[in-house]
Scaffold this active site. Sequence first.
Site, PDB file in Angstrom:
ATOM      1  N   GLY A   1       0.822  -1.205   0.000  1.00  0.00           N
ATOM      2  CA  GLY A   1       0.000   0.000   0.000  1.00  0.00           C
ATOM      3  C   GLY A   1       0.855   1.254   0.000  1.00  0.00           C
ATOM      4  O   GLY A   1       1.076   1.859   1.058  1.00  0.00           O
TER       5      GLY A   1
ATOM      6  N   SER B   1       1.230   3.681  -3.375  1.00  0.00           N
ATOM      7  CA  SER B   1       0.700   4.730  -4.256  1.00  0.00           C
ATOM      8  C   SER B   1      -0.721   5.127  -3.872  1.00  0.00           C
ATOM      9  O   SER B   1      -1.501   4.323  -3.354  1.00  0.00           O
ATOM     10  CB  SER B   1       0.707   4.249  -5.709  1.00  0.00           C
ATOM     11  OG  SER B   1       2.018   4.051  -6.172  1.00  0.00           O
TER      12      SER B   1
ATOM     13  N   GLU C   1      12.864  -3.786  -3.950  1.00  0.00           N
ATOM     14  CA  GLU C   1      11.932  -3.818  -5.073  1.00  0.00           C
ATOM     15  C   GLU C   1      12.640  -3.493  -6.381  1.00  0.00           C
ATOM     16  O   GLU C   1      12.311  -4.035  -7.431  1.00  0.00           O
ATOM     17  CB  GLU C   1      10.790  -2.820  -4.833  1.00  0.00           C
ATOM     18  CG  GLU C   1       9.709  -2.878  -5.904  1.00  0.00           C
ATOM     19  CD  GLU C   1       8.559  -1.926  -5.624  1.00  0.00           C
ATOM     20  OE1 GLU C   1       7.546  -2.018  -6.333  1.00  0.00           O
ATOM     21  OE2 GLU C   1       8.662  -1.098  -4.708  1.00  0.00           O
TER      22      GLU C   1
END
Length: 625
Positions: free
Chosen positions: A132, A134, A249
């Site tokens: 969670g 953007s 990421e």
Amino acid sequence: MTMLDYLMADEDRAFRDEVRAFLTDELPPEFQRRTRRATSVFHDPAVTLPWQRLLHARGWAAPDWPVEYGGPGWSDLQRYIFASECAAARAPSLAPMGLKMVAPVIMHHGSDQQKAELLPRILSGEDYWCQGYSEPGAGSDLASLQLRAVADGDDYILNGSKIWTTHAHFANRMFCLVRTSSEGRRQAGITFLLLDMASAGISVVPIPTLAGEHEFNQIFFDDVRVPKNQRLGDENEGWSVAKHLLSFERGGRYAPGILAQLDDLREAALATGWIDGPGHTDRLAERAAAIAGLQAIELTGLATSDPIRPSALKILGTEEMQRLDALAIDMAAGIGARPLPDILEVAVPRYLNNRAATIFGGTNEIQRDIIASLAIEGAAAPFDPPEDDLAIFRETLARFFEQQAGKRTDAAWSDLVPPLALDAIGVPAELGGIGSGAREALIVASELGRAGLVLPWATHWVATRLKGEGGQLAPAAVTREAAIDLAPDDATRCWARAALAILDAAEISGLCRTMYEDAVQYARTRSQFGRPIADFQVLRHRLVDMHLAVKKAGALTDLATPLLADIGPGAPEFAEASARVAREAARTVGEGAVQIHGAMGLTDELRLARFFRRAMGLSHRWPGG
């Protein structure tokens, strides 16, 4: 042999064989078929979760985790081997949100209770996580997020929304950034929370993708209560936690999966006859070379902490993935026969879905900004290994060559070779050399390029290696053809050609490094419109692409040491990849340097002209040039 094979010791090969045997015995054919037909990098949990359970039973579900949390204790190279073998076997990719993203952050920032409760469930697959981050008004500018979290006793009460949340419709857990304060810098009021997706007040609304599939979601929070003990790190310190997570990421191992995709495309090209079309073999070879450059950066940086690396890999990996997707579209469009191979049947939805690859995790434009701030505004770009045991040798050559380059524009063998016994560097003692290795030979070629000195050193080195008996060095003026003709058989002739191509590529990487560094220096000092031209984003991004081209060319030639060290059958495909990547670097860096220098770049007054001509000349000697 593959690039990876050259780096393996006996224990690594034994490990590879163990992984292959496991995949042969345990990977269901249906999972392989589903992987080949996957239309997104995020595979269906109906496949990934059963596969994760099989890996977990073997202790292999989390290769990157420390042993104390359930990791297997593998080396960096073994983790790369595992990823490569899984990709080659078409094993499904496990969802990264839990295992690769939030888990390392829990290990670093979590309490003992959080680690004990959450990590085992992530490892087993009991918890499936979504991210969670953007919001409708906060994408790349994540610090502008507005999802409010108001303290109420032992809880936070959340109101607002998140968007583009991948697989939220499957997830039972979410890691989430919320705003707990509006005072001070925007980053200072952000907190990192872990929450249960079954909490009252959470609603998940699907967002169809370009391909018409359900991967993204918007999440609405209406007075959602989250216990404060589900906070990771301190209140208002979530930005630091988030930055730690983003490095996982963005970084990673892109090449193994992309190589598997290329192999599928090669098979499809052969099976359908597409390979016989004009220029089609060359298109596949170009992609293979680009992926080899990407893999070289991954392999040479396994044990480093280069701050540029995560952003560089994100750019190179995702953009190469999209180029392969575009190639698959072209192949499918050019083939009339049906049914198509799996890779081509899903070409359109995969192409459309993977447009997201250069957006998620921070857009590639943001990644270029990050690299620019480190490589252009900071110190000189760190192209040399951070812990180079040949640093003194490299620096000595660089100083000497720079001094000589300042005295002349052409190089004389008699002036350059005797002072450092250059003709004996990299040549075994039994052949009249000083016993140094192939790695030194590559450094000599690269440093000659950096200084812009033109010597027939590469042909001399190869000829001396081939003379064999007598322990005598080859003459300085030996030609390429004469050097290759010294080979006693076809296999050795193949090695000689490969060695010359790789040494040329090393020289090109040195030439490109100097052109890039000169362009950076010029951009820092040349002002237009009242500020240095290095401040203009379009030029900063061009410099970043030049930086990455130098990085790829240098990394690929660095990995060639084993090939040069042992005269044998060689690796023509490795040499061709080196030549193609060097050619790309010569064009990308040379053209970019001329453009950044403007009208001065069009003259013969700067050394740029000489370096660019030399790089382009060398780059067209070999296949792909």
